[in-house]
Design a protein around this motif. Structure first.
Motif, PDB file in Angstrom:
ATOM      1  N   GLY A   1       1.254   2.587  -5.285  1.00 53.34           N
ATOM      2  CA  GLY A   1       0.976   3.773  -5.692  1.00 53.34           C
ATOM      3  C   GLY A   1       2.193   4.449  -6.558  1.00 53.34           C
ATOM      4  O   GLY A   1       2.234   5.773  -6.575  1.00 53.34           O
ATOM      5  N   VAL A   2       3.042   3.638  -6.706  1.00 52.20           N
ATOM      6  CA  VAL A   2       4.430   4.014  -7.213  1.00 52.20           C
ATOM      7  C   VAL A   2       4.255   4.351  -8.796  1.00 52.20           C
ATOM      8  O   VAL A   2       3.928   3.230  -9.530  1.00 52.20           O
ATOM      9  CB  VAL A   2       5.703   3.202  -7.010  1.00 52.20           C
ATOM     10  CG1 VAL A   2       7.216   3.845  -7.691  1.00 52.20           C
ATOM     11  CG2 VAL A   2       5.649   2.842  -5.526  1.00 52.20           C
TER      12      VAL A   2
ATOM     13  N   GLU B   1       0.993  11.672  -8.389  1.00 48.34           N
ATOM     14  CA  GLU B   1       0.292  11.226  -7.271  1.00 48.34           C
ATOM     15  C   GLU B   1      -1.066  10.638  -8.097  1.00 48.34           C
ATOM     16  O   GLU B   1      -1.751   9.602  -7.837  1.00 48.34           O
ATOM     17  CB  GLU B   1      -0.106  12.271  -6.252  1.00 48.34           C
ATOM     18  CG  GLU B   1       0.918  12.391  -5.115  1.00 48.34           C
ATOM     19  CD  GLU B   1       0.474  13.516  -4.269  1.00 48.34           C
ATOM     20  OE1 GLU B   1      -0.717  14.038  -4.326  1.00 48.34           O
ATOM     21  OE2 GLU B   1       1.400  13.948  -3.585  1.00 48.34           O
ATOM     22  N   ARG B   2      -1.555  11.399  -9.050  1.00 40.77           N
ATOM     23  CA  ARG B   2      -2.645  10.930  -9.767  1.00 40.77           C
ATOM     24  C   ARG B   2      -2.366   9.778 -10.620  1.00 40.77           C
ATOM     25  O   ARG B   2      -3.141   9.008 -10.431  1.00 40.77           O
ATOM     26  CB  ARG B   2      -3.139  11.934 -10.763  1.00 40.77           C
ATOM     27  CG  ARG B   2      -3.976  13.206 -10.473  1.00 40.77           C
ATOM     28  CD  ARG B   2      -4.553  14.099 -11.278  1.00 40.77           C
ATOM     29  NE  ARG B   2      -3.578  14.822 -12.170  1.00 40.77           N
ATOM     30  CZ  ARG B   2      -3.118  15.946 -12.015  1.00 40.77           C
ATOM     31  NH1 ARG B   2      -3.178  16.457 -10.989  1.00 40.77           N
ATOM     32  NH2 ARG B   2      -2.066  16.223 -12.750  1.00 40.77           N
ATOM     33  N   LEU B   3      -1.151   9.837 -11.336  1.00 39.07           N
ATOM     34  CA  LEU B   3      -0.863   8.329 -11.944  1.00 39.07           C
ATOM     35  C   LEU B   3      -0.673   7.499 -10.835  1.00 39.07           C
ATOM     36  O   LEU B   3      -1.086   6.139 -11.177  1.00 39.07           O
ATOM     37  CB  LEU B   3       0.484   8.583 -12.604  1.00 39.07           C
ATOM     38  CG  LEU B   3       0.449   9.559 -13.800  1.00 39.07           C
ATOM     39  CD1 LEU B   3       1.749   9.683 -14.371  1.00 39.07           C
ATOM     40  CD2 LEU B   3      -0.626   9.025 -14.936  1.00 39.07           C
ATOM     41  N   GLY B   4      -0.095   7.551  -9.744  1.00 39.97           N
ATOM     42  CA  GLY B   4      -0.194   6.349  -8.887  1.00 39.97           C
ATOM     43  C   GLY B   4      -1.429   5.883  -8.235  1.00 39.97           C
ATOM     44  O   GLY B   4      -1.277   4.745  -8.056  1.00 39.97           O
ATOM     45  N   ARG B   5      -2.258   6.648  -8.258  1.00 36.42           N
ATOM     46  CA  ARG B   5      -3.459   6.398  -7.602  1.00 36.42           C
ATOM     47  C   ARG B   5      -4.240   5.170  -8.658  1.00 36.42           C
ATOM     48  O   ARG B   5      -4.705   4.214  -8.230  1.00 36.42           O
ATOM     49  CB  ARG B   5      -4.510   7.296  -7.412  1.00 36.42           C
ATOM     50  CG  ARG B   5      -4.224   8.210  -6.146  1.00 36.42           C
ATOM     51  CD  ARG B   5      -5.418   9.149  -5.660  1.00 36.42           C
ATOM     52  NE  ARG B   5      -5.550  10.257  -6.723  1.00 36.42           N
ATOM     53  CZ  ARG B   5      -4.954  11.425  -6.438  1.00 36.42           C
ATOM     54  NH1 ARG B   5      -4.050  11.521  -5.562  1.00 36.42           N
ATOM     55  NH2 ARG B   5      -5.213  12.284  -7.456  1.00 36.42           N
TER      56      ARG B   5
ATOM     57  N   GLN C   1       0.730  -1.143  -0.156  1.00 31.34           N
ATOM     58  CA  GLN C   1      -0.093  -0.004  -0.057  1.00 31.34           C
ATOM     59  C   GLN C   1       0.943   1.267  -0.085  1.00 31.34           C
ATOM     60  O   GLN C   1       1.984   1.227   0.473  1.00 31.34           O
ATOM     61  CB  GLN C   1      -1.067   0.237   1.436  1.00 31.34           C
ATOM     62  CG  GLN C   1      -1.844  -0.864   1.388  1.00 31.34           C
ATOM     63  CD  GLN C   1      -2.918  -0.739   2.253  1.00 31.34           C
ATOM     64  OE1 GLN C   1      -3.401   0.319   2.532  1.00 31.34           O
ATOM     65  NE2 GLN C   1      -2.968  -1.751   3.386  1.00 31.34           N
ATOM     66  N   PRO C   2       0.410   2.208  -0.586  1.00 30.77           N
ATOM     67  CA  PRO C   2       1.064   3.490  -0.530  1.00 30.77           C
ATOM     68  C   PRO C   2       1.359   4.023   0.969  1.00 30.77           C
ATOM     69  O   PRO C   2       0.516   4.020   1.828  1.00 30.77           O
ATOM     70  CB  PRO C   2       0.284   4.726  -1.240  1.00 30.77           C
ATOM     71  CG  PRO C   2      -0.645   3.967  -1.975  1.00 30.77           C
ATOM     72  CD  PRO C   2      -0.872   2.409  -1.304  1.00 30.77           C
ATOM     73  N   ALA C   3       2.353   4.608   1.252  1.00 26.29           N
ATOM     74  CA  ALA C   3       2.539   5.089   2.553  1.00 26.29           C
ATOM     75  C   ALA C   3       1.950   6.598   2.785  1.00 26.29           C
ATOM     76  O   ALA C   3       1.577   7.167   1.635  1.00 26.29           O
ATOM     77  CB  ALA C   3       4.172   5.493   2.794  1.00 26.29           C
ATOM     78  N   PRO C   4       1.504   7.136   3.775  1.00 18.36           N
ATOM     79  CA  PRO C   4       0.700   8.477   3.765  1.00 18.36           C
ATOM     80  C   PRO C   4       1.736   9.552   3.264  1.00 18.36           C
ATOM     81  O   PRO C   4       1.230  10.374   2.777  1.00 18.36           O
ATOM     82  CB  PRO C   4       0.627   8.825   5.486  1.00 18.36           C
ATOM     83  CG  PRO C   4       0.788   7.246   6.036  1.00 18.36           C
ATOM     84  CD  PRO C   4       1.576   6.476   5.223  1.00 18.36           C
TER      85      PRO C   4
END
Length: 376
Positions: free
Chosen positions: A299-300, A344-348, A195-198
């Motif tokens: 989310g990378v 961030e958008r691409l990662g989501r 999962q992505p970190a905060p």
């Protein structure tokens, strides 16, 4: 019909071992009549990677007396040969245990095909599924003399689980029939573990065995330009393998000591969770690289070579495909690091693609339907 999962590899741990080792352990945990047979060293690596607890029941860990001696010798032809002597011991164990047993369904992965071949010849009534995860069977086998043996095992089994259409095409060229080959719609990733970190950091990560097909040196050649444009960037080259000496030389030649963290990490989630960019530079195909999937689940944003079926994972909504050249690779990574909101958008979107197309549940359903064909 009782199921027996056989996963053998005493030379390392890669995406296939991580994916199927974890899945098999969970499937055995849910089926009181199933068993997982695995070499002890690989089981220890899976536990170190956080993929299994190490305390699962009905896991038969095969000791590796010759492999322990090979570990003392390190790399080399003698060490490789000693490790394969353990395969002979594993084959004898299977013959003794299942030579006279009621019919079973076996799912074999990697070295499991060699280990179970004598049993397949003695007991052709056992039903056997073999997974092939490399679009080049020669690349999967590694040594030319073993290729005919592996192909013979594939011809004898009931079904071949081919990871991608590219794998299927290679197997057809090698004489297997289309009716024997099954291709899943995706792979499997534990999206709860990855999962992505905060908070994300300007970290650029490369994960993979240090072999020619993965292009680790090409990654290093792109690092200087990225570092000049984004001085706060931090780089990780996580893996080990036969190209380690060349990678070490490239670090010195490019003056990257202290800038790139080099080495093997069993547990990747903490690094991937905080990273912004993942670089995957395979020469044949990045689809469906386990490291790439795990990164996307975190989310990378991937920067990947435009080869094979890579487009199925990496498109304009999830990442950037590039030519295998340091310049375009560096430009893509710089563009992502310099625009964190876009990143961030691409990662989501990358994480959502993995969840929708490469979930554990979806892959287990595929395996269940595959097994059902042979359990009547």
């Amino acid at each position: 019909m009782r199921r027996v999962f056989v996963l053998i590899n005493n030379t390392g741990i890669g995406g296939s071992e991580r994916r199927l080792g974890r899945l098999f352990a969970h499937m055995v945990g849910a089926d009181p009549e199933a068993v997982l047979i695995i070499n002890a060293g690989l089981w220890e690596k899976l536990a170190a990677a956080g993929l299994v607890t190490g305390r699962e029941e009905r896991v038969w860990r095969l000791p590796e007396p010759w492999g322990r001696l090979a570990d003392v010798l390190g790399r080399g032809a003698l060490a490789f040969a000693l490790r394969k002597l353990d395969y002979v011991l594993f084959s004898l164990v299977l013959l003794v245990r299942y030579g006279l047993a009621v019919r079973r369904l076996f799912h074999l992965v990697l070295g499991g095909a060699y280990v179970a071949l004598p049993l397949m010849l003695l007991r052709p009534d056992h039903r056997v599924v073999i997974s092939v995860t490399n679009r080049s069977l020669a690349g999967l086998v590694g040594v030319s003399w073993a290729l005919p043996i592996y192909r013979f095992a594939l011809l004898r089994c009931a079904c071949v689980d081919a990871l991608t259409e590219g794998v299927r095409e290679d197997l057809l060229r090698r004489g297997l029939t289309d009716a024997k080959i099954s291709v899943p719609s995706g792979s499997a990733v534990d999206a709860e573990q990855y999962q992505p970190a905060p908070t994300k950091e300007p970290w650029v990560v490369f994960v993979g065995r240090l072999i020619e097909d993965k292009n680790p040196v090409l990654f290093l050649e792109a690092v200087p330009a990225i570092s000049r444009a984004v001085p706060v960037a931090r780089f990780f080259l996580l893996g080990d393998g036969p190209l380690r000496p060349q990678v070490e030389k490239a670090l010195d030649r490019l003056r990257l000591r202290g800038l790139v963290e080099l080495g093997f990490r069993a547990y990747l989630a903490p690094v991937l969770g905080r990273a912004r960019v993942f670089v995957s530079l395979q020469r044949q195909d990045n689809y469906p690289s386990q490291g790439l999937l795990e990164a996307m689940a975190c989310g990378v944003v991937p920067v990947a070579t435009d080869v094979g079926l890579t487009w199925k994972l990496v498109d304009e909504t999830t990442g950037i495909r590039v030519k295998p050249d340091p310049g375009p690779i560096a430009e893509a990574v710089i563009a992502l690091l310099q625009h964190p909101q876009h990143c961030e958008r691409l990662g989501r979107a990358a994480r959502q693609r993995v969840i929708e197309q490469h979930s554990d549940e979806r892959f287990r359903a595929y395996l269940g339907s595959l097994y059902a064909r042979f359990e009547t």
